[in-house]
Design a protein around this motif. Sequence first.
Motif, PDB file in Angstrom:
ATOM      1  N   PHE A 115       4.422  31.132  20.624  1.00 16.78           N
ATOM      2  CA  PHE A 115       5.654  31.395  19.877  1.00 16.78           C
ATOM      3  C   PHE A 115       6.759  30.539  20.492  1.00 16.78           C
ATOM      4  CE2 PHE A 115       3.825  35.743  19.029  1.00 16.78           C
ATOM      5  CZ  PHE A 115       3.879  35.679  17.651  1.00 16.78           C
ATOM      6  N   SER A 116       7.520  29.890  19.654  1.00 20.97           N
ATOM      7  CA  SER A 116       8.603  29.079  20.176  1.00 20.97           C
ATOM      8  C   SER A 116       9.816  29.960  20.427  1.00 20.97           C
ATOM      9  CB  SER A 116       8.934  27.981  19.173  1.00 20.97           C
ATOM     10  OG  SER A 116      10.212  27.483  19.445  1.00 20.97           O
ATOM     11  N   SER A 117      10.384  29.859  21.624  1.00 22.01           N
ATOM     12  CA  SER A 117      11.576  30.659  21.927  1.00 22.01           C
ATOM     13  C   SER A 117      12.793  30.079  21.200  1.00 22.01           C
ATOM     14  CB  SER A 117      11.820  30.734  23.430  1.00 22.01           C
ATOM     15  OG  SER A 117      11.781  29.452  23.974  1.00 22.01           O
ATOM     16  N   GLN A 118      12.622  28.850  20.664  1.00 22.15           N
ATOM     17  CA  GLN A 118      13.716  28.228  19.910  1.00 22.15           C
ATOM     18  C   GLN A 118      14.031  28.970  18.603  1.00 22.15           C
ATOM     19  OE1 GLN A 118      12.072  24.412  20.650  1.00 22.15           O
ATOM     20  NE2 GLN A 118      12.940  25.029  22.620  1.00 22.15           N
ATOM     21  N   MET A 119      13.116  29.810  18.178  1.00 20.00           N
ATOM     22  CA  MET A 119      13.362  30.535  16.931  1.00 20.00           C
ATOM     23  C   MET A 119      14.390  31.652  17.130  1.00 20.00           C
ATOM     24  SD  MET A 119       9.621  30.689  15.114  1.00 20.00           S
ATOM     25  CE  MET A 119       8.927  31.769  16.328  1.00 20.00           C
ATOM     26  N   GLY A 120      14.850  31.805  18.364  1.00 18.13           N
ATOM     27  CA  GLY A 120      15.843  32.829  18.651  1.00 18.13           C
ATOM     28  C   GLY A 120      15.217  34.206  18.794  1.00 18.13           C
ATOM     29  N   LEU A 121      13.899  34.221  18.893  1.00 17.44           N
ATOM     30  CA  LEU A 121      13.203  35.503  19.035  1.00 17.44           C
ATOM     31  C   LEU A 121      12.781  35.686  20.480  1.00 17.44           C
ATOM     32  CD1 LEU A 121      10.932  35.173  15.926  1.00 17.44           C
ATOM     33  CD2 LEU A 121      12.714  36.894  16.225  1.00 17.44           C
ATOM     34  N   LYS A 122      12.679  36.950  20.851  1.00 20.31           N
ATOM     35  CA  LYS A 122      12.237  37.197  22.214  1.00 20.31           C
ATOM     36  C   LYS A 122      10.734  37.018  22.316  1.00 20.31           C
ATOM     37  CE  LYS A 122      16.257  39.649  23.527  1.00 20.31           C
ATOM     38  NZ  LYS A 122      16.886  40.771  24.209  1.00 20.31           N
ATOM     39  N   VAL A 123      10.318  36.394  23.406  1.00 20.47           N
ATOM     40  CA  VAL A 123       8.898  36.187  23.675  1.00 20.47           C
ATOM     41  C   VAL A 123       8.635  36.791  25.051  1.00 20.47           C
ATOM     42  CG1 VAL A 123       7.099  34.449  23.995  1.00 20.47           C
ATOM     43  CG2 VAL A 123       8.932  34.030  22.350  1.00 20.47           C
ATOM     44  N   PRO A 124       7.637  37.655  25.220  1.00 16.69           N
ATOM     45  CA  PRO A 124       6.581  38.031  24.276  1.00 16.69           C
ATOM     46  C   PRO A 124       7.071  38.821  23.050  1.00 16.69           C
ATOM     47  CG  PRO A 124       6.517  39.457  26.222  1.00 16.69           C
ATOM     48  CD  PRO A 124       7.505  38.377  26.500  1.00 16.69           C
ATOM     49  N   HIS A 125       6.254  38.725  22.012  1.00 14.92           N
ATOM     50  CA  HIS A 125       6.388  39.601  20.850  1.00 14.92           C
ATOM     51  C   HIS A 125       5.858  40.941  21.343  1.00 14.92           C
ATOM     52  CE1 HIS A 125       4.332  40.937  16.850  1.00 14.92           C
ATOM     53  NE2 HIS A 125       5.578  41.321  16.835  1.00 14.92           N
ATOM     54  N   MET A 126       6.774  41.813  21.737  1.00 17.77           N
ATOM     55  CA  MET A 126       6.362  43.077  22.343  1.00 17.77           C
ATOM     56  C   MET A 126       6.938  44.231  21.546  1.00 17.77           C
ATOM     57  SD  MET A 126       7.196  44.733  26.072  1.00 17.77           S
ATOM     58  CE  MET A 126       6.720  43.385  27.093  1.00 17.77           C
TER      59      MET A 126
END
Lengths: 200, 254
Positions: A107-118
């Motif tokens: 998952f790209s963190s550039q998408m503004g989403l938190k990684v991990p997808h938790m």
Amino acid sequence: MIGVVDYKAGNLKSVDSALSHLGAEFLISDKPEELLRCDKMIFPGVGEAKSAMEVLKSSGLGQAVREFALSGKPLLGICLGAQIVFDSSEERQTECLGIIPGKVKRFSSQMGLKVPHMGWNTIEHNNINLFKGVKQNSSFYFVHSYYIEAQSQGNIAASCEYGLNFTAAAVKDNILACQFHPEKSGEAGLQLLDNFLKLY
Amino acid sequence: MFQKRIVVCLDVKEGRCTKGIKFKDNIDVGDPVEMAAKYYRDGADELVFYDITASHEKRGIMIDVVRKVAEQIFIPFSVGGGISTLDDIKDVILAGAEKISVNSSAVKNPSIIEEGASLFGSQCIVLGMDAAADPSMPSGYRVFINGGRKAMDLDALAWAKQAEKLGAGEIVLNSIDADGMKTGYELNLTKMISESVGIPLVASGGAGVPSHLTDVFKKGSADAALIASMVHFGDYTVADIKKHLNRERIAVRM
């Protein structure tokens, strides 16, 4: 008898608890010959792909999983186990078991989403037996930084949205794989495991 | 759709659940295993157990609780309190917990985060942080340890970022000022930390009514909200809170 593959990738206690709760007959083993004698296999796992593959290679368990898959008996991969049945993972450029065609990407963190997808996310499934009695848009528990991209649409059994649409569950003949943790997904997850026990 | 999590927190002292106000005056609220099962049935998305047992000899009681909970509930749960070595982490994870949280021990020895993450994966290692407003700190918030009793020369925002770098997979951020007050989460602190890190943030401290959760998700940018008193004393159920959030168009698992 269900064989749960123990390749030292994370904790098997929750899979153990869920199977016990469902009254399944199972054994947890790190011995290829013992696992190959079972009628069904659960291939769980939490952790990092490269080190998991190294253990699978050196222990002969990777070969056992591949052999089991080829035998036509039902196999269910969970989380890292689900990723490893695909061709390769971007996680430290790891060559995986190649049982279902496809790749595992980060998952790209550039998408503004938190990684991990938790956390809990809803899935859309295609009504294969694994999802019998599981409503569309039911929530399942995910914890992962890499996602599955099945090569063929025909192998996608369920999909999920997190910045992009990814393969939440895959199927190829007798082989099933789910990115989420059914053993930690409440009643919907128990239903899915029960389906694997009874319908395959 | 990705959903906001409702995390129910249970403070466990020598095998019993307690609840304190501002970390003091603990009262007994029940058996942790029974309570875990109840919250599971009510629709909690996750549970957190804090072991506030004072003596090291009685730690085994907590491991026993963890094992029993793992056998009965099929949602993730974490355990915190008194975890300071890799062996402590291992004991809890092998007993069936999904994650462990380190708080004071990580402030004293940050490498526990790194070592824990490399052994079990980042998703297993949660940083618990107790912070309180302090205008003299760069971010305006100071980190406290030992259950909020000891002030550290450590900025809350800087510590959150450092913990992420060390490999923490999640942060549970507790506002000492708001804890037990039932006047709402500390939105300013929550938003600042949540938007400055790339890992999930669980807001903690201050929930009294369901609209406090609406606020912390909408205004505080939290990924999850921790609740305790609200549900322990029967004022609300997890289902009540989720219905409220659903009406407010916040995605939750129904």
